[in-house]
Design a protein around this motif. Structure first.
Motif, PDB file in Angstrom:
ATOM      1  N   TRP A   1       0.838  -1.209   0.000  1.00  0.00           N
ATOM      2  CA  TRP A   1       0.000   0.000   0.000  1.00  0.00           C
ATOM      3  C   TRP A   1       0.868   1.251   0.000  1.00  0.00           C
ATOM      4  N   TYR A   2       1.856   1.272   0.883  1.00  0.00           N
ATOM      5  CA  TYR A   2       2.765   2.422   0.952  1.00  0.00           C
ATOM      6  C   TYR A   2       3.531   2.569  -0.357  1.00  0.00           C
ATOM      7  N   ALA A   3       3.997   1.447  -0.886  1.00  0.00           N
ATOM      8  CA  ALA A   3       4.754   1.479  -2.135  1.00  0.00           C
ATOM      9  C   ALA A   3       3.909   2.024  -3.281  1.00  0.00           C
ATOM     10  N   SER A   4       2.630   1.725  -3.287  1.00  0.00           N
ATOM     11  CA  SER A   4       1.770   2.197  -4.378  1.00  0.00           C
ATOM     12  C   SER A   4       1.675   3.721  -4.391  1.00  0.00           C
ATOM     13  N   LYS A   5       1.741   4.346  -3.231  1.00  0.00           N
ATOM     14  CA  LYS A   5       1.712   5.814  -3.171  1.00  0.00           C
ATOM     15  C   LYS A   5       3.001   6.388  -3.777  1.00  0.00           C
ATOM     16  N   LEU A   6       4.105   5.713  -3.559  1.00  0.00           N
ATOM     17  CA  LEU A   6       5.377   6.164  -4.130  1.00  0.00           C
ATOM     18  C   LEU A   6       5.418   5.916  -5.632  1.00  0.00           C
ATOM     19  N   GLU A   7       4.824   4.826  -6.065  1.00  0.00           N
ATOM     20  CA  GLU A   7       4.797   4.531  -7.500  1.00  0.00           C
ATOM     21  C   GLU A   7       4.099   5.637  -8.282  1.00  0.00           C
ATOM     22  N   ALA A   8       3.063   6.225  -7.683  1.00  0.00           N
ATOM     23  CA  ALA A   8       2.371   7.327  -8.350  1.00  0.00           C
ATOM     24  C   ALA A   8       3.295   8.522  -8.529  1.00  0.00           C
ATOM     25  N   LEU A   9       4.140   8.778  -7.537  1.00  0.00           N
ATOM     26  CA  LEU A   9       5.098   9.883  -7.646  1.00  0.00           C
ATOM     27  C   LEU A   9       6.163   9.581  -8.689  1.00  0.00           C
ATOM     28  N   LEU A  10       6.623   8.341  -8.734  1.00  0.00           N
ATOM     29  CA  LEU A  10       7.607   7.971  -9.744  1.00  0.00           C
ATOM     30  C   LEU A  10       7.018   8.127 -11.148  1.00  0.00           C
ATOM     31  N   ALA A  11       5.746   7.799 -11.293  1.00  0.00           N
ATOM     32  CA  ALA A  11       5.091   7.959 -12.593  1.00  0.00           C
ATOM     33  C   ALA A  11       5.020   9.428 -12.992  1.00  0.00           C
ATOM     34  N   GLN A  12       4.911  10.315 -12.008  1.00  0.00           N
ATOM     35  CA  GLN A  12       4.904  11.750 -12.290  1.00  0.00           C
ATOM     36  C   GLN A  12       6.263  12.251 -12.746  1.00  0.00           C
TER      37      GLN A  12
END
Length: 750
Positions: free
Chosen positions: A396-407
């Motif tokens: 769950w925490y990693a998914s929030k970071l993945e969104a930032l990496l996609a940005q």
């Protein structure tokens, strides 16, 4: 933790039981199994009494011996456990009437089978350290009911102890009390963000206590000729690691606990931050970046600190729309400027964050034993902690970071992770005391794995504050909240050198200090230190760190030392690869390189950057500095002056200078690029040769190319892994140039 009242007495309420002799010893599958009663066995009646200590000795790899001692074996095992990696290895076990011996490589454990309790660790017939009478023990506190296991290992005369994590007091730990307990204590106290239960000695061995919870060390303090360690547990394991050199000890310790990943080349350039509580938006950020460009100040990474998110929402991982209405567009524009982008995060979720309700509903937040979410108001109102013991919470925490990496975010500053409560219930049933330090390992591993997955192997890098044993696998780490003073600059250096002696390969700090605003003089002195560190970041608390806000000379100083570092990338990146391959730090305490020079044992205001560059930061407005030069003729890299040691040197340096000396016999590869860290290191490289003796040969790896330099009489000759390339330079000439791959080689005689 102290248990005694002087040499003869125990403290009030403390009782102790120590092994006094060996009842029996047996070899089982490469392990010595020992039973040691805590009272003499004179007749059968004594066999009815306890306690009896159960001891197992084994060897996970050559030159390493592990000892586990246990009181009650019925304790329910609860994690976490350090990730200790051994080898398929069988030690040699032998017996005679007097001793049982387990041998691992050159290291032996020798147990006295008769007479009083004695456990010796030997190498090549020499005793390194011992556990003697009243050393190992079961210690109880009647008032609290606490049960501790304690060991004391002897210190021979003149032995110095190092390590135990990033500690800001004296580099030599003799005489200190060190509790392995992560805390957010700044850089000015005995507390530490990065606690590692491993110590290194200059007597040929180190000791790793394999317990992730609180381990209390008395380093030549409670018993002045012993290192004592204790933990509140029923079973305790420690490993004695034979070197013989300090470098060998670190290599073997990191073989057990993990080697640092290799950070990407771009991370070695200059990082610029918004700073912590300063006001900023895209216009402010752009003005900083443009100001750096206009002044020809190379910049590699821009970092957004906490207020990229909305106040009281840390962390929700959402850009504050009031000041960053177009984060993806802004990140794209920063990338067009050839910059990487870092953003600040922590493992806490404030109550106002939308993720609080989400995490609570999904069961991803740490809970109290009664099932309620653990919360407090320190740092963020009503904040909770992500429960990283849960795989679902990690995802769950990693998914929030993945969104930032996609940005377009490239890396993360993983702040905090130290103030972890113990009145809680972890989702995997972990023991709260053991999880306190280990939490940072799970936190930083989660973030590092996200970066490795989405950016690729070799591109993942953090800027982490908290750590424990094994965290060195997830670089980079920085020193935390220091003050804008020379004293704090010095304590930061002590912390970095101590961390390097604890198995961490890369380390950084806030140039200029975090708390307060440095004077222009301090800022300029700290710039030289910062750019001659593994990683280099301009960061502060309540004031910006762009150099033109201090004075124009600060701009010149930053330009000179940034360009110097970038030109040294062929040398520095090889030192980084050594950290990755062998665990040896880039910034090395002098004792690591010169263990046989007693003048280096206590040096803590200078260091080796890689194997061949000596750095002595200046801690003074006027530029007065004293440093020690080991044996040989050393050369000032910036001026070409020579200094012959061993001796102490006193000099005065302007702001555009710092003691940066080259080791005699070294070959320093200098790159042809001064405006970025990630370039073809061999293209146009200069090999600067310093005092190479006749007949000596030096191998110099540069990127994917290897040069070999040999002095034949009065001629220096260089050959390359490209067989068509070869150069010769007469001793009386200065340079010779020839093609080397896609560029040229310039060989300079220093």
């Amino acid at each position: 933790m102290k248990f005694t009242d002087g040499y003869w007495l125990l403290r009030e309420g403390v009782t102790a039981a120590h092994p006094v002799e060996v009842l029996d010893v047996e070899a089982m599958d490469g392990t010595l199994e020992i039973h040691a009663p805590t009272q003499p066995i004179r007749h059968r009646g004594d066999l009815l009494k306890g306690p009896v200590v159960t001891i197992s000795a084994s060897a996970p790899m050559p030159d390493v011996i592990g000892v586990t001692f246990t009181h009650f074996e019925g304790e329910q095992p609860r994690g976490p456990e350090f990730d200790v990696t051994g080898q398929e290895f069988s030690p040699h076990i032998s017996y005679d009437e007097e001793h049982a011996t387990l041998t691992s490589g050159a290291l032996s454990l020798k147990l006295a089978r008769s007479g009083s309790w004695h456990l010796d660790f030997l190498a090549h017939g020499r005793t390194l350290t011992s556990s003697g009478p009243k050393g190992m023990g079961i210690m109880r506190n009647a008032a609290t009911g606490a049960h501790y296991l304690r060991e004391q290992l002897g210190l021979t005369v003149g032995t110095s102890v190092y390590g135990l994590g990033e500690r800001f007091g004296p580099l030599v730990k003799n005489g200190q009390v060190v509790d392995i307990w992560n805390a957010d204590g700044g850089t000015a106290t005995e507390q530490a963000y990065k606690n590692v239960p491993f110590y290194l000695t200059d007597a040929g061995y180190g000791v790793f206590v394999d317990h992730p919870g609180k381990v209390s060390f008395e380093v030549g303090s409670e018993a002045v000729s012993r290192v004592q360690f204790s933990a509140e547990t029923q079973e305790l394991t420690y490993y004695v690691i034979y070197g013989p050199t300090p470098k060998d000890i670190i290599r073997k310790y990191t073989a057990l606990t993990g080697r640092p990943a290799l950070p990407p080349a771009w991370s070695f350039g200059l990082w610029l931050s918004t700073s912590f509580t300063t006001s900023y938006d895209e216009e402010t950020v752009t003005s900083f970046i443009e100001g750096m460009r206009e002044r020809e100040l190379p910049l590699s990474v821009f970092h957004f600190d906490c207020f990229w998110m909305r106040e009281f929402n840390w962390c929700d991982f959402q850009w504050d729309p009031r000041v960053f209405p177009d984060p993806a567009g802004m990140l794209s524009r920063l990338h067009e400027r050839d910059l990487r982008v870092c953003v600040w995060i922590n493992p806490y979720i404030a109550q106002r964050s939308p993720l609080f309700a989400e995490g609570k509903a999904l069961g991803h937040l740490l809970r109290r034993p009664d099932g309620s979410v653990w919360q407090w108001d320190m740092w963020q109102p009503g904040m909770a902690l992500v429960d990283f013991t849960s795989p679902a919470a990690r995802d769950w925490y990693a998914s929030k970071l993945e969104a930032l990496l996609a940005q377009g975010v490239d890396c993360f500053k993983t702040d905090f992770g130290e103030r972890v409560p113990t009145d809680v219930a972890w989702s995997d049933g972990s023991d709260p005391e053991r999880m306190h330090n280990y939490y940072t390992y799970l936190y930083n591993r989660t973030v590092f794995d996200v970066l490795r997955k989405h950016r690729g192997e070799g591109e993942a890098v953090l800027f982490a504050r908290s750590a424990t044993s094994g965290s060195q696998k997830f670089p980079v780490h920085w020193g935390g909240d220091c003050e804008a003073t020379y004293e704090s600059m010095a304590e930061s250096l002590r912390g970095g050198l101590s961390l390097g002696l604890s198995g961490f390969g890369y380390w950084s700090h806030d140039i200029g200090g975090f708390e307060g605003t440095p004077t222009p003089a301090l800022f300029k002195r700290w710039i030289a230190f910062g750019l001659l560190s593994s990683h280099s970041r301009l960061h502060g608390s309540s004031s910006y760190r762009v150099p033109w806000l201090f004075d124009e000379e600060s701009v010149d100083v930053l330009r000179l030392f940034t360009r110097l570092k970038l030109s040294l990338m062929p040398y520095l990146y090889e030192a980084a690869r050594t950290a990755h391959a062998e665990g040896l730090p880039m910034m090395r305490a002098m004792v690591l390189e010169f263990p046989d020079d007693p003048g280096c044992a206590h040096l803590e205001r200078q260091y080796m950057l890689g194997p061949d560059l000596l750095v002595a930061p200046v801690f003074d407005d006027e530029g007065d500095v004293s440093y020690y030069v080991p044996e040989g003729t050393w050369t000032h890299f910036l001026s070409g002056r020579t200094v012959t040691g061993p001796r102490w040197v006193r000099e005065r340096h302007g702001f555009l200078s710092v003691p940066l000396l080259v080791r005699p016999g070294a070959v320093i590869p200098v790159g042809a690029v001064q405006d970025r860290p990630d370039y073809d290191l061999a293209d146009g490289v200069t090999l600067r040769v310093y005092g190479l003796e006749r007949g000596r040969q030096v191998t110099v790896p540069v990127g994917d190319v290897t040069f070999t330099v040999v002095r034949e009489g009065d001629t220096l000759r260089a050959t390359c892994s490209d067989p068509a390339a070869a150069w010769a330079l007469a001793a009386g000439e200065r340079t010779a140039r020839a093609q080397a791959g896609t560029g040229f080689l310039s060989l300079e005689l220093g």
